[in-house]
Write an enzyme that holds these catalytic residues in place. Sequence first.
Site, PDB file in Angstrom:
ATOM      1  N   ASP A 140       1.301  -1.183   0.078  1.00  0.00           N
ATOM      2  CA  ASP A 140       0.480   0.158   0.003  1.00  0.00           C
ATOM      3  C   ASP A 140       0.899   1.543   0.400  1.00  0.00           C
ATOM      4  OD1 ASP A 140      -2.323  -0.753   0.119  1.00  0.00           O
ATOM      5  OD2 ASP A 140      -2.878  -1.422   2.370  1.00  0.00           O
ATOM      6  N   LYS A 148      -3.490   3.983  -3.171  1.00  0.00           N
ATOM      7  CA  LYS A 148      -4.257   4.136  -3.692  1.00  0.00           C
ATOM      8  C   LYS A 148      -4.011   5.555  -2.442  1.00  0.00           C
ATOM      9  CE  LYS A 148      -7.697   0.954  -3.040  1.00  0.00           C
ATOM     10  NZ  LYS A 148      -8.113  -0.265  -2.213  1.00  0.00           N
ATOM     11  N   MET A 184      -9.668   9.333   7.424  1.00  0.00           N
ATOM     12  CA  MET A 184      -9.993   9.982   6.192  1.00  0.00           C
ATOM     13  C   MET A 184     -10.656  10.812   6.637  1.00  0.00           C
ATOM     14  SD  MET A 184     -10.304   5.473   4.037  1.00  0.00           S
ATOM     15  CE  MET A 184     -10.875   4.889   5.717  1.00  0.00           C
TER      16      MET A 184
HETATM   17  C1  LIG Z   1      -7.658   3.532   4.087  1.00  0.00           C
HETATM   18  S1  LIG Z   1      -7.346   3.655   6.244  1.00  0.00           S
HETATM   19  C2  LIG Z   1      -6.745   2.679   7.045  1.00  0.00           C
HETATM   20  C3  LIG Z   1      -6.391   3.060   8.570  1.00  0.00           C
HETATM   21  C4  LIG Z   1      -5.822   1.091   8.752  1.00  0.00           C
HETATM   22  N1  LIG Z   1      -5.995   0.552   8.388  1.00  0.00           N
HETATM   23  C5  LIG Z   1      -5.254   1.812  10.135  1.00  0.00           C
HETATM   24  O1  LIG Z   1      -5.994   1.209  11.083  1.00  0.00           O
HETATM   25  O2  LIG Z   1      -4.801   2.464  10.082  1.00  0.00           O
HETATM   26  C6  LIG Z   1      -6.288   5.198   6.005  1.00  0.00           C
HETATM   27  C7  LIG Z   1      -6.635   6.110   6.884  1.00  0.00           C
HETATM   28  O3  LIG Z   1      -5.700   6.204   8.040  1.00  0.00           O
HETATM   29  C8  LIG Z   1      -5.237   6.933   8.734  1.00  0.00           C
HETATM   30  N2  LIG Z   1      -3.657   7.250   8.540  1.00  0.00           N
HETATM   31  C9  LIG Z   1      -2.440   6.091   8.409  1.00  0.00           C
HETATM   32  N3  LIG Z   1      -1.671   5.678   8.871  1.00  0.00           N
HETATM   33  C10 LIG Z   1      -1.635   7.392   9.256  1.00  0.00           C
HETATM   34  C11 LIG Z   1      -0.097   8.052  10.144  1.00  0.00           C
HETATM   35  N4  LIG Z   1       0.800   7.707   9.774  1.00  0.00           N
HETATM   36  N5  LIG Z   1      -0.613   9.278  10.515  1.00  0.00           N
HETATM   37  C12 LIG Z   1      -1.729   9.756  10.435  1.00  0.00           C
HETATM   38  N6  LIG Z   1      -3.095   9.104  10.083  1.00  0.00           N
HETATM   39  C13 LIG Z   1      -2.649   7.921   9.069  1.00  0.00           C
HETATM   40  C14 LIG Z   1      -5.777   8.565   7.957  1.00  0.00           C
HETATM   41  O4  LIG Z   1      -6.804   9.179   7.822  1.00  0.00           O
HETATM   42  C15 LIG Z   1      -5.884   7.898   6.079  1.00  0.00           C
HETATM   43  O5  LIG Z   1      -6.857   8.508   5.908  1.00  0.00           O
END
Ligand SMILES: C[S@@+](CC[C@H](N)C(=O)[O-])C[C@H]1O[C@@H](n2cnc3c(N)ncnc32)[C@H](O)[C@@H]1O
Length: 249
Positions: A40, A62, A173
């Site tokens: 990813d 994505k 998100m």
């Molecule tokens: C499609 S979701 C996936 C979440 C993932 N499965 C999890 O448990 O963290 C993606 C969202 O997770 C959040 N996100 C993921 N990594 C992040 C990071 N390092 N810092 C801030 N937000 C993060 C953001 O809101 C991003 O838009």
Amino acid sequence: MTTPPGPGRVVLVGGGPGAVDLLTLRGRRALTEADVVVADRLGPVAVLDELAPGVEVIDVGKAPGHHTVPQHEINAILVEQARRGRRVVRLKGGDPFVLGRGGEEVEACRAAGVPVEVVPGVSSALSVPALAGIPVTHRGTAAGFHVTSGHDGLDALAVACARDGAATLVVLMGVAVLGRIVAQALAAGAVAGTPVAIVENGSTERQRTVRGSLGEIVAAAAAAGVRSPAVIVMGGVAAEDLLEGDARG
Ligand SMILES: C[S@@+](CC[C@H](N)C(=O)[O-])C[C@H]1O[C@@H](n2cnc3c(N)ncnc32)[C@H](O)[C@@H]1O
């Protein structure tokens, strides 16, 4: 259809929020055993540089608004690679089962008769606030939390959480629709003074926290140029001074 003989299998690995040392030992072990890694955009992408020579990397990352590889194609890649007898790691950001469509990938593998395993990861929903010093629960402030996607605005359950203020609301998100989320919460009766924190790029060197009250956060985020990926935390635990000289015990 039946699975061909051989070691072909899929391991969904939750990679954590981005820092390589927040990837679990089990996840790292799966990577050392992989023939191919389907990766990813978010998560510990630096670990890809440490893979053994010859390990194939398929990037299905994505970016927001640019779904380069549709989910059904990702599912098909996992199944096809495993059917070739390869050990496939599906490296995902955070935890595979927290707003990560990992369930669909497991379903696709099972439907195709491909062995599939899940390695849990450190979800950004909890770890990114923690890295910014925000406890999603805190004695006397919030006894629970609700994690949701802001992608399509807040659903009824999340709006109720924002309005009641008893539990912390954690929105993933949500940056692109921050104005809509805030308007929904205020329209439902949430207190305008409710603390909000937005934590960008958690666990990376670009980690940054922008704070404001519910009534101010849209302007504060715009002024700071807040961008995705970010976690939005709404509720008393997001107050900047929460853990300063807390005497409640
Ligand atoms: C499609 S979701 C996936 C979440 C993932 N499965 C999890 O448990 O963290 C993606 C969202 O997770 C959040 N996100 C993921 N990594 C992040 C990071 N390092 N810092 C801030 N937000 C993060 C953001 O809101 C991003 O838009």
